[in-house]
Design a protein around this motif. Structure first.
Motif, PDB file in Angstrom:
ATOM      1  N   SER A  54      15.054   2.211   3.350  1.00 29.05           N
ATOM      2  CA  SER A  54      14.425   1.407   4.402  1.00 29.05           C
ATOM      3  C   SER A  54      14.697   2.065   5.749  1.00 29.05           C
ATOM      4  CB  SER A  54      14.973  -0.021   4.380  1.00 29.05           C
ATOM      5  OG  SER A  54      16.360  -0.012   4.651  1.00 29.05           O
ATOM      6  N   PRO A  55      13.837   1.833   6.739  1.00 24.96           N
ATOM      7  CA  PRO A  55      13.969   2.523   8.028  1.00 24.96           C
ATOM      8  C   PRO A  55      15.042   1.950   8.940  1.00 24.96           C
ATOM      9  CG  PRO A  55      12.076   1.073   8.064  1.00 24.96           C
ATOM     10  CD  PRO A  55      12.611   1.027   6.658  1.00 24.96           C
ATOM     11  N   ARG A  56      15.693   0.847   8.511  1.00 25.52           N
ATOM     12  CA  ARG A  56      16.721   0.214   9.353  1.00 25.52           C
ATOM     13  C   ARG A  56      16.160  -0.133  10.723  1.00 25.52           C
ATOM     14  NH1 ARG A  56      18.636   1.423   4.910  1.00 25.52           N
ATOM     15  NH2 ARG A  56      20.865   1.637   4.455  1.00 25.52           N
ATOM     16  N   GLY A  57      15.110  -0.938  10.725  1.00 22.37           N
ATOM     17  CA  GLY A  57      14.475  -1.340  11.975  1.00 22.37           C
ATOM     18  C   GLY A  57      15.315  -2.343  12.739  1.00 22.37           C
ATOM     19  N   GLU A  85       0.853  -1.182   0.000  1.00 20.71           N
ATOM     20  CA  GLU A  85       0.000   0.000   0.000  1.00 20.71           C
ATOM     21  C   GLU A  85       0.896   1.241   0.000  1.00 20.71           C
ATOM     22  OE1 GLU A  85      -3.473   2.144   2.748  1.00 20.71           O
ATOM     23  OE2 GLU A  85      -2.381   0.385   3.485  1.00 20.71           O
ATOM     24  N   VAL A  86       0.632   2.159  -0.911  1.00 25.25           N
ATOM     25  CA  VAL A  86       1.455   3.354  -1.054  1.00 25.25           C
ATOM     26  C   VAL A  86       0.696   4.552  -0.485  1.00 25.25           C
ATOM     27  CG1 VAL A  86       2.734   4.832  -2.640  1.00 25.25           C
ATOM     28  CG2 VAL A  86       2.468   2.386  -3.146  1.00 25.25           C
ATOM     29  N   ILE A  87       1.314   5.227   0.476  1.00 23.80           N
ATOM     30  CA  ILE A  87       0.697   6.384   1.111  1.00 23.80           C
ATOM     31  C   ILE A  87       1.580   7.605   0.855  1.00 23.80           C
ATOM     32  CG2 ILE A  87      -0.035   7.409   3.295  1.00 23.80           C
ATOM     33  CD1 ILE A  87      -0.621   4.613   4.315  1.00 23.80           C
ATOM     34  N   PRO A  88       1.059   8.629   0.165  1.00 19.06           N
ATOM     35  CA  PRO A  88       1.865   9.823  -0.116  1.00 19.06           C
ATOM     36  C   PRO A  88       2.346  10.494   1.167  1.00 19.06           C
ATOM     37  CG  PRO A  88      -0.138   9.806  -1.442  1.00 19.06           C
ATOM     38  CD  PRO A  88      -0.287   8.710  -0.430  1.00 19.06           C
ATOM     39  N   LEU A 148       4.666  -2.750   3.038  1.00 11.80           N
ATOM     40  CA  LEU A 148       4.595  -4.125   2.543  1.00 11.80           C
ATOM     41  C   LEU A 148       3.639  -4.897   3.444  1.00 11.80           C
ATOM     42  CD1 LEU A 148       8.426  -4.605   1.952  1.00 11.80           C
ATOM     43  CD2 LEU A 148       6.709  -3.616   0.407  1.00 11.80           C
ATOM     44  N   ARG A 149       2.554  -5.407   2.848  1.00  9.36           N
ATOM     45  CA  ARG A 149       1.474  -5.976   3.662  1.00  9.36           C
ATOM     46  C   ARG A 149       1.520  -7.497   3.765  1.00  9.36           C
ATOM     47  NH1 ARG A 149       0.461  -1.665   6.620  1.00  9.36           N
ATOM     48  NH2 ARG A 149      -0.699  -0.003   5.566  1.00  9.36           N
ATOM     49  N   GLU A 150       1.629  -8.195   2.633  1.00  8.62           N
ATOM     50  CA  GLU A 150       1.607  -9.653   2.680  1.00  8.62           C
ATOM     51  C   GLU A 150       2.214 -10.240   1.418  1.00  8.62           C
ATOM     52  OE1 GLU A 150      -2.291 -11.266   2.795  1.00  8.62           O
ATOM     53  OE2 GLU A 150      -3.096  -9.933   1.268  1.00  8.62           O
ATOM     54  N   ALA A 206       8.765  -8.930   9.837  1.00 13.64           N
ATOM     55  CA  ALA A 206       8.593  -7.476   9.806  1.00 13.64           C
ATOM     56  C   ALA A 206       7.196  -7.108   9.325  1.00 13.64           C
ATOM     57  CB  ALA A 206       9.653  -6.846   8.910  1.00 13.64           C
ATOM     58  N   MET A 207       6.683  -7.824   8.328  1.00 17.54           N
ATOM     59  CA  MET A 207       5.326  -7.553   7.852  1.00 17.54           C
ATOM     60  C   MET A 207       4.303  -7.880   8.933  1.00 17.54           C
ATOM     61  SD  MET A 207       5.128  -8.466   3.776  1.00 17.54           S
ATOM     62  CE  MET A 207       5.590 -10.186   3.945  1.00 17.54           C
ATOM     63  N   HIS A 208       4.506  -8.985   9.617  1.00 18.07           N
ATOM     64  CA  HIS A 208       3.582  -9.371  10.692  1.00 18.07           C
ATOM     65  C   HIS A 208       3.541  -8.308  11.784  1.00 18.07           C
ATOM     66  CE1 HIS A 208       1.366 -11.984  13.429  1.00 18.07           C
ATOM     67  NE2 HIS A 208       2.268 -11.716  14.365  1.00 18.07           N
ATOM     68  N   GLU A 209       4.679  -7.652  12.029  1.00 15.44           N
ATOM     69  CA  GLU A 209       4.759  -6.612  13.054  1.00 15.44           C
ATOM     70  C   GLU A 209       4.348  -5.236  12.525  1.00 15.44           C
ATOM     71  OE1 GLU A 209       8.822  -6.854  14.202  1.00 15.44           O
ATOM     72  OE2 GLU A 209       8.661  -8.960  14.835  1.00 15.44           O
ATOM     73  N   GLY A 210       4.014  -5.163  11.231  1.00 15.90           N
ATOM     74  CA  GLY A 210       3.636  -3.888  10.637  1.00 15.90           C
ATOM     75  C   GLY A 210       4.794  -2.926  10.448  1.00 15.90           C
TER      76      GLY A 210
END
Length: 247
Positions: A153-156, A42-45, A201-203, A170-174
C-alpha cells in the motif's frame, strides 16, 4: 521439498480440516477472515522489462478485492491479522461466482507463519491501506518460475474514523491503491521486489458471503501456489466451505 512436501502438506491439511469445518459451522462463516468488505477494482499493469512484461499484461483488467480481518467480527479493531484476497477477472461483471480464466491470490499481513505473533502487534488494524500483504509461501508464476508475492500500500494520509470509513474515504478521493509485486527466486532474475500492476479500489460491492469462495489454487493467469504450506490449505479450505453451507 517439491512434490513430496506438497503430499505431506495435503495430509496435514486433511488432518486439520475437521477443525476448520467445525469452527465455520459454529461461526456460520469462514473459520478465519470471516468479516470483510468486497470492492470492485481495476488492475493497471506497471511498465516494466522482460520477462516481467508478459506477466504484468496478463493481470490487467477488472478485479474483485476482499479486505478482511482474521479473527474479530462486529467491527472490532483489536490486534489481528488483516487479509487481502484478489480475484483477477476476465469478466467485467462482478459476482460471487468465478469465471473460467480467473485468478485468485490470497495474502495477509504476516511474512511467514512463524511471524504470527509479531504481526499481531505490527499490523495496523485500523486501516487496511497502511499495511503490506504477503503470500506467505512461494508460488510458480508462468514466465518467471518460483517467486514470492505481495501487495503493498502507498501509506497515504492517516484518516479518521473506523477502518471501513477510512477505506471508503480513500476510494472517494481516488487514493485507494494496492500494488501487486513479485520477488523472483529463480537464478538469473533480479532478487528484488518488482511491481507488476496497480490495483485501484473503486467502490464497495454487496455480495453474498456464503457464495463467495476464494480459492488459492484458482490459477487462470498462471500463478499457482507451491510447497508444503500452500498444500495444507486446500483440504482446510474445502472443509471450511462445507461447514459454512451447512447453516
Amino acid at each position: 521439498m517439491g512434490l513430496w512436501g506438497e503430499t505431506v502438506g495435503r495430509t496435514v491439511g486433511t488432518l486439520w480440516s475437521p477443525q476448520f469445518r467445525a469452527v465455520s459451522g459454529l461461526r456460520h462463516a469462514r473459520a478465519v477472515h470471516a468479516e470483510g468488505i468486497c470492492l470492485q477494482a481495476e488492475v493497471i499493469p506497471v511498465r516494466t522489462d522482460p520477462p516481467f512484461t508478459a506477466v504484468a499484461e496478463r493481470l490487467g483488467g477488472p478485479a474483485l478485492v476482499r479486505l478482511s480481518t482474521a479473527t474479530w467480527r462486529g467491527g472490532r479493531e483489536w490486534p489481528d491479522i488483516l487479509g487481502a484476497a484478489v480475484r483477477f477477472r476476465r469478466d467485467q461483471h462482478i459476482s460471487e461466482e468465478a469465471s473460467p480464466g480467473d485468478q485468485d491470490v490470497l495474502c495477509a499481513t504476516l511474512r511467514h507463519t512463524w511471524t504470527l505473533l509479531p504481526a499481531l502487534l505490527t499490523t495496523h488494524v485500523r486501516d487496511w491501506l497502511q499495511n503490506d500483504y504477503y503470500g506467505l509461501a512461494p508460488f510458480t508464476v508462468q514466465g518467471l518460475g518460483r517467486a514470492k508475492l505481495r501487495l503493498t500500500s502507498p501509506r497515504g494520509p492517516r484518516r479518521q474514523g473506523s477502518r471501513v470509513r477510512r477505506l471508503l474515504d480513500a476510494m472517494h478521493e481516488g487514493q485507494a491503491l494496492l500494488t501487486f509485486e513479485v520477488f523472483p527466486l529463480e537464478h538469473g532474475l533480479p532478487r528484488t521486489w518488482t511491481p507488476l500492476a496497480d490495483i485501484f479500489l473503486r467502490e464497495e460491492v454487496t455480495l453474498n458471503p456464503a457464495r463467495l469462495r476464494f480459492n488459492p489454487f484458482r490459477d487462470g493467469l498462471g500463478i499457482r501456489p507451491r510447497g508444503f504450506l500452500h498444500a495444507t490449505r486446500l483440504p482446510a479450505y474445502r472443509q471450511s466451505q462445507k461447514g459454512r453451507v451447512e447453516h
